[in-house]
Design an enzyme around this catalytic site. Sequence first.
Site, mmCIF file in Angstrom:
data_model
loop_
_atom_site.group_PDB
_atom_site.id
_atom_site.type_symbol
_atom_site.label_atom_id
_atom_site.label_comp_id
_atom_site.label_asym_id
_atom_site.label_seq_id
_atom_site.Cartn_x
_atom_site.Cartn_y
_atom_site.Cartn_z
ATOM 1 N N GLU A 1 3.973 -4.731 12.264
ATOM 2 C CA GLU A 1 2.790 -3.668 12.103
ATOM 3 C C GLU A 1 1.659 -4.465 11.256
ATOM 4 O OE1 GLU A 1 2.779 -0.753 13.300
ATOM 5 O OE2 GLU A 1 4.821 -0.118 13.966
ATOM 6 N N GLY B 1 2.588 -5.657 7.342
ATOM 7 C CA GLY B 1 1.477 -6.647 6.595
ATOM 8 C C GLY B 1 0.312 -7.170 7.307
ATOM 9 N N SER B 2 -0.292 -8.223 7.037
ATOM 10 C CA SER B 2 -1.446 -8.615 7.456
ATOM 11 C C SER B 2 -1.298 -9.379 8.683
ATOM 12 C CB SER B 2 -2.123 -9.669 6.521
ATOM 13 O OG SER B 2 -1.111 -10.657 6.074
ATOM 14 N N GLU C 1 -2.574 -12.293 9.586
ATOM 15 C CA GLU C 1 -2.430 -13.779 9.137
ATOM 16 C C GLU C 1 -0.864 -14.085 8.871
ATOM 17 O OE1 GLU C 1 -4.440 -14.561 5.572
ATOM 18 O OE2 GLU C 1 -3.901 -16.779 5.871
ATOM 19 N N ASN D 1 0.666 -1.183 -0.120
ATOM 20 C CA ASN D 1 0.057 -0.014 0.008
ATOM 21 C C ASN D 1 0.725 1.178 0.064
ATOM 22 O OD1 ASN D 1 0.770 -0.755 2.701
ATOM 23 N ND2 ASN D 1 -1.093 0.250 3.408
ATOM 24 N N CYS E 1 -3.425 0.948 6.692
ATOM 25 C CA CYS E 1 -3.563 0.262 7.904
ATOM 26 C C CYS E 1 -4.509 0.911 8.755
ATOM 27 C CB CYS E 1 -2.541 -0.285 8.456
ATOM 28 S SG CYS E 1 -1.463 1.026 8.701
ATOM 29 N N GLU F 1 6.695 1.862 15.456
ATOM 30 C CA GLU F 1 7.814 2.522 14.558
ATOM 31 C C GLU F 1 7.842 3.923 14.634
ATOM 32 O OE1 GLU F 1 6.505 0.469 10.636
ATOM 33 O OE2 GLU F 1 8.493 -0.223 10.965
ATOM 34 N N GLY G 1 1.620 -11.965 9.669
ATOM 35 C CA GLY G 1 2.348 -11.428 10.822
ATOM 36 C C GLY G 1 2.707 -12.640 11.962
HETATM 37 P P1 NAD Z 1 0.642 -9.697 3.480
HETATM 38 O O1 NAD Z 1 0.717 -10.078 4.852
HETATM 39 O O2 NAD Z 1 0.110 -10.600 2.316
HETATM 40 O O3 NAD Z 1 2.367 -9.497 2.910
HETATM 41 C C1 NAD Z 1 2.892 -8.401 3.469
HETATM 42 C C2 NAD Z 1 4.598 -8.789 2.975
HETATM 43 O O4 NAD Z 1 4.864 -10.356 3.454
HETATM 44 C C3 NAD Z 1 4.820 -8.952 1.771
HETATM 45 O O5 NAD Z 1 5.981 -8.737 1.238
HETATM 46 C C4 NAD Z 1 4.652 -10.686 1.253
HETATM 47 O O6 NAD Z 1 5.478 -10.978 0.175
HETATM 48 C C5 NAD Z 1 5.246 -11.007 2.540
HETATM 49 N N1 NAD Z 1 5.001 -12.495 2.795
HETATM 50 C C6 NAD Z 1 4.010 -13.206 2.588
HETATM 51 N N2 NAD Z 1 3.951 -14.387 3.243
HETATM 52 C C7 NAD Z 1 5.233 -14.384 4.139
HETATM 53 C C8 NAD Z 1 5.653 -15.246 4.980
HETATM 54 N N3 NAD Z 1 5.010 -16.482 5.107
HETATM 55 N N4 NAD Z 1 6.857 -14.764 5.639
HETATM 56 C C9 NAD Z 1 7.365 -13.923 5.436
HETATM 57 N N5 NAD Z 1 6.814 -12.842 4.511
HETATM 58 C C10 NAD Z 1 5.720 -12.979 3.790
HETATM 59 O O7 NAD Z 1 0.034 -8.141 3.435
HETATM 60 P P2 NAD Z 1 -0.408 -7.150 2.221
HETATM 61 O O8 NAD Z 1 -1.674 -7.800 1.667
HETATM 62 O O9 NAD Z 1 0.966 -6.880 1.417
HETATM 63 O O10 NAD Z 1 -0.748 -5.889 3.028
HETATM 64 C C11 NAD Z 1 -2.033 -5.336 3.438
HETATM 65 C C12 NAD Z 1 -2.055 -5.805 4.848
HETATM 66 O O11 NAD Z 1 -0.729 -4.873 5.731
HETATM 67 C C13 NAD Z 1 -3.285 -5.184 5.683
HETATM 68 O O12 NAD Z 1 -3.634 -6.118 6.485
HETATM 69 C C14 NAD Z 1 -2.873 -3.698 6.042
HETATM 70 O O13 NAD Z 1 -3.515 -3.314 7.376
HETATM 71 C C15 NAD Z 1 -1.499 -4.119 6.608
HETATM 72 N N6 NAD Z 1 -0.693 -3.100 7.052
HETATM 73 C C16 NAD Z 1 -0.068 -2.718 8.403
HETATM 74 C C17 NAD Z 1 0.302 -1.473 8.497
HETATM 75 C C18 NAD Z 1 0.750 -1.049 9.838
HETATM 76 O O14 NAD Z 1 1.684 -0.241 10.146
HETATM 77 N N7 NAD Z 1 0.242 -1.526 11.041
HETATM 78 C C19 NAD Z 1 0.677 -0.530 7.279
HETATM 79 C C20 NAD Z 1 0.540 -1.082 6.070
HETATM 80 C C21 NAD Z 1 -0.317 -2.207 5.873
#
Ligand code: NAD
Length: 468
Positions: free
Chosen positions: A240, A218-219, A221, A144, A274, A448, A223
């Site tokens: 995060e 990331g998500s 799940e 994002n 997020c 962060e 995380g």
């Molecule tokens: P995602 O969890 O699908 O992917 C995030 C990253 O993790 C990607 O680079 C992906 O390739 C990598 N990844 C996937 N599987 C992995 C694994 N098993 N081990 C290690 N890395 C892996 O998330 P997304 O769809 O890219 O992003 C959207 C999500 O991120 C939303 O839930 C959003 O709320 C969250 N987000 C949180 C913040 C925050 O600061 N809290 C900021 C932005 C986005």
Amino acid sequence: MSEFTMTIDGKAETAQRSFGVINPATGDVFASAPDCTHGQLERALESAQTAYLAWRKDEARRRQALLDCAAAIQARAGELAPLLTQEQGKPIDKAMMEVMGSAIWFQYTASLSIPVEVIQDDDSARIEVRRRPLGVVGAITPWNFPLLLGVWKIAPALLAGNTVVIKPSPFTPLTTLKLAEILRSVLPPGVLNAVSGGDELGAWITAHPIPRKISFTGSIETGKKVAAASAPDLKRLTLELGGNDPAIVLGDVDPKAVAQKIFASAFENCGQICSAIKRVYVPEALYSPVVNELAELAKALKVGNGLEPGVQIGPLNNEPQFARVQELVDDARANGARIVTGGKRIGDKGYFYAPTIVADIADGTRLVDEEQFGPALPVISYRRVEDAIERANATHFGLSGSVWSNDRARATEIAGELECGTAWVNTHLALAPNIPFGGAKWSGIGVENGSWGLLGFTEIQVVNVNKS
Ligand code: NAD
């Protein structure tokens, strides 16, 4: 198609295979990125480990390097911003803000000090609490805000004396690869490595013994998977994760004025933030005017290809995310909610979804309970504010939330009751480099930004000198 390269040990690298990157405004592949092999990741991590030995020693040099990174980004902003629009979808002016924000984050981080606290200094002992770097940091980012969220990790990690291997999302790898390419002339080899690939590349990083910290955005799940993969060798973690931010409107506001502010914080970046507002709680007496105003704003929003002038929001970033938003809105409709405006695809190419306001909906519906991460906002009515607070908190999410009222003291009191990392009053999404940001509950671990974020890339070392 332009050639994008990874940065490993300060040098450009392609890979045996590459993968396509789709422009979400067209649905077409417009560029490709290298698909990092096991062997290349190994070399990136080893290079970071070697570079760490010298990098950790000279704080003044690191501080200057961060300023140089900021200047290099500013100088190449004209290249980075359109690339960001093409891979992410956001309008070009917003892309430029993200690029410039990345430079500002580097500059601000360079001004932070790494504290040494003397907790005793007398005839018997001198005891210092110092902050040591951790070693190699694995940085994993979402799609994002690929550039800015990468810099939120890179800048403090480097200032603290760590070295970094960053892996962007496969949906948006290009600006991160370009950033590392630009910084090759600024940073010593190995200090910042950038690798691109699929989700499995992230998993290889988290399972590898070299990184001593994983900083992940990331998500929820994913995380949890990152936390589990980091456990066997006790890597340090910052997570995060996702949010489902509530906005609670109190009964004393001007519905039109408040709706405008809430709308902006819900639909920025096409809702793909997020900590965007993801559900709104409105008292019954104000429900219709707030819903109507939100709907008017949604109808007036100019949706389109971010490279075209005047566009206010772009498409969703990718096909799975488009399908998810569509599914949640369809589910709400099927369960009796009222789609006041939107609720459908725009056009037949790209991932455009009409800005959507959903009314007559309650908790227990997926669009309210889950993170939609898109341009569809549910508005829920309440009678007693205590109920609204309870519903706002009745979730595993805990990223942020906001309270809206002319009675600032009352709103501040309610904000303090929200179970989340940031509770805003009469604003939302007010983020800055000096303000810590992180989630409560399942929305994250650690923070962060600011000095708190910087300290997350260090660990305490006590140096205790016996003088007796
Ligand atoms: P995602 O969890 O699908 O992917 C995030 C990253 O993790 C990607 O680079 C992906 O390739 C990598 N990844 C996937 N599987 C992995 C694994 N098993 N081990 C290690 N890395 C892996 O998330 P997304 O769809 O890219 O992003 C959207 C999500 O991120 C939303 O839930 C959003 O709320 C969250 N987000 C949180 C913040 C925050 O600061 N809290 C900021 C932005 C986005």
